[in-house]
Scaffold this active site. Structure first.
Site, short mmCIF file in Angstrom:
data_model
loop_
_atom_site.label_atom_id
_atom_site.label_comp_id
_atom_site.label_asym_id
_atom_site.label_seq_id
_atom_site.Cartn_x
_atom_site.Cartn_y
_atom_site.Cartn_z
N GLY A 255 -4.70 9.20 -6.92
CA GLY A 255 -4.88 9.04 -8.37
C GLY A 255 -5.76 10.12 -9.00
N HIS B 137 -2.94 13.69 -2.28
CA HIS B 137 -4.37 13.43 -2.12
C HIS B 137 -5.13 14.70 -2.52
CE1 HIS B 137 -3.25 10.22 1.03
NE2 HIS B 137 -3.75 9.60 -0.02
N SER C 168 -11.72 3.69 4.59
CA SER C 168 -10.78 4.38 5.49
C SER C 168 -11.33 4.36 6.92
CB SER C 168 -10.59 5.83 5.04
OG SER C 168 -11.80 6.53 5.22
N ASP D 148 -10.22 8.59 -4.86
CA ASP D 148 -11.19 9.03 -3.86
C ASP D 148 -11.84 10.35 -4.28
OD1 ASP D 148 -12.69 9.40 -1.58
OD2 ASP D 148 -11.02 9.84 -0.26
N THR D 149 -11.04 11.40 -4.32
CA THR D 149 -11.57 12.76 -4.53
C THR D 149 -12.43 12.87 -5.79
OG1 THR D 149 -9.61 13.57 -3.42
CG2 THR D 149 -10.93 15.19 -4.59
N ASP E 4 -7.98 1.51 4.22
CA ASP E 4 -7.13 2.57 3.68
C ASP E 4 -6.58 3.43 4.82
OD1 ASP E 4 -5.98 4.09 1.65
OD2 ASP E 4 -7.73 5.39 1.42
#
Ligand SMILES: [Zn+2]
Length: 330
Positions: free
Chosen positions: A239, A200, A42, A261-262, A83
């Site tokens: 996701g 997100h 990102s 990501d998270t 991203d």
């Protein structure tokens, strides 16, 4: 990779990376399981990797160069993409990255990136597509794929805060998806992040209302009008925290890439917390003692962090049905 995923009804895990350690975790997960996957950077990730240079594009280039050198030794394909570049960051991030691709092309060097993402979802649809068309026309001759976004992914990530977004914008309409196809068709390869209630970050169960059928209806409308070869390559953002049933449902509807990501951030940090708590007397120099060099050497806990994140990447590939399906050498 995208064609194989589309034909095989599976999707590639696309993992956000911000450092050599997180890149190593993702590459190790892919290599050890013979799985192809995507590493994505990102604007914030690029800036973080650039260190004192404080230049998001430079950091993304440096991290991509690092990945190429390591991935050359591995028997899988690892694609690299960027991203969420919002309109306000195009000049500082995407433009220099495209300029670098042109420079490498003229020098006879291969691309560092396989594609880039332009997230114009904050703009009116026609303006979003106008800029997307411009970028794709410039990128396609260089062999770069463009990921675009319509609708709004809820939640917050990398400084983009959509927690207060209007409810209807979280769901893309079939008309929107047909419009995107009509705007971008023939210009080059593109993927579409169409929103279907995804967010997100992670939320407690019940707070997120995913409607994967939105993707089925949207791709159905595109195919009904333009035929099977027009089927869109869809991207599932946010996701993290999704159930396996929700993930599997999207695979039949054209999703070929899912961003995680998270959950990877947590999987990386969790073993570090464990290490610090269990080795409290070693990582700290308390009461005149000298601590334990073996426990405060950053390699000691970063190795555990990589192992934790690696397991989460393997889990993502498994849930996306891409585990072990590398087309490398095929
Ligand atoms: Zn996203």
């Amino acid at each position: 990779m995208l064609d194989a995923a589309q034909c095989g009804n599976y999707a590639l895990a696309s993992i956000n990376i911000t450092s050599s350690n997180t890149a190593s975790a993702a590459l190790a997960a892919f290599a050890e399981t013979k799985t192809d996957g995507i590493l994505q950077i990102s604007t914030g990730g690029g800036e973080a990797f650039s260190g004192p240079a404080k230049d998001s594009a430079l950091g993304a280039i440096a991290l991509a160069e690092y990945i190429h050198r390591i991935a050359d030794r591995l028997d899988i394909y690892a694609a690299i993409t960027t991203d969420h570049c919002v309109p306000g960051k195009v000049d500082k991030f995407l433009r220099p990255l495209i300029a670098e691709a042109k420079r490498r092309d003229s020098a006879g060097l291969g691309n560092l990136f396989n594609g880039h993402m332009f997230d114009g979802s904050e703009l009116p649809m026609d303006k979003n597509m106008e800029i997307s068309r411009e970028l794709l026309s410039e990128m396609a001759p260089l062999g770069l794929i463009l990921e675009v976004e319509v609708g709004v992914v809820g939640g917050e990530e990398d400084g983009i805060d959509n927690t207060g977004a209007e409810h209807h914008k979280l769901y893309t309409t079939p008309e929107d998806m047909v419009y995107v196809y009509e705007q971008l068709k023939g210009l080059g390869r593109f993927t579409l992040a169409a929103t279907f209630g995804n967010v997100h970050g992670v939320y407690k169960p019940g707070n997120v209302k995913l409607k994967p059928s939105i993707l089925l209806e949207g791709n159905g409308a595109v195919v009904a009008k333009y035929g099977e070869q027009a089927k869109l390559d869809l991207v599932f953002h946010g996701g993290s925290g999704s159930t396996i049933e929700e993930i599997h449902e999207t695979l039949g509807y054209g999703v070929v890439k899912m961003n995680v990501d998270t959950d990877c951030q947590y999987a990386f940090t969790r073993p570090i917390a464990d290490h610090m708590m269990k080795n409290y007397d070693g990582v700290l120099r308390i009461d005149g003692e000298m601590g334990d060099k073996k426990t405060y050497d950053p390699r000691a806990y970063l190795k555990k962090a990589e192992t934790g994140m690696k397991a989460r990447v393997v889990q993502a590939s498994s849930e996306l049905c891409s585990l072990g399906k590398s087309i490398y050498g095929a």
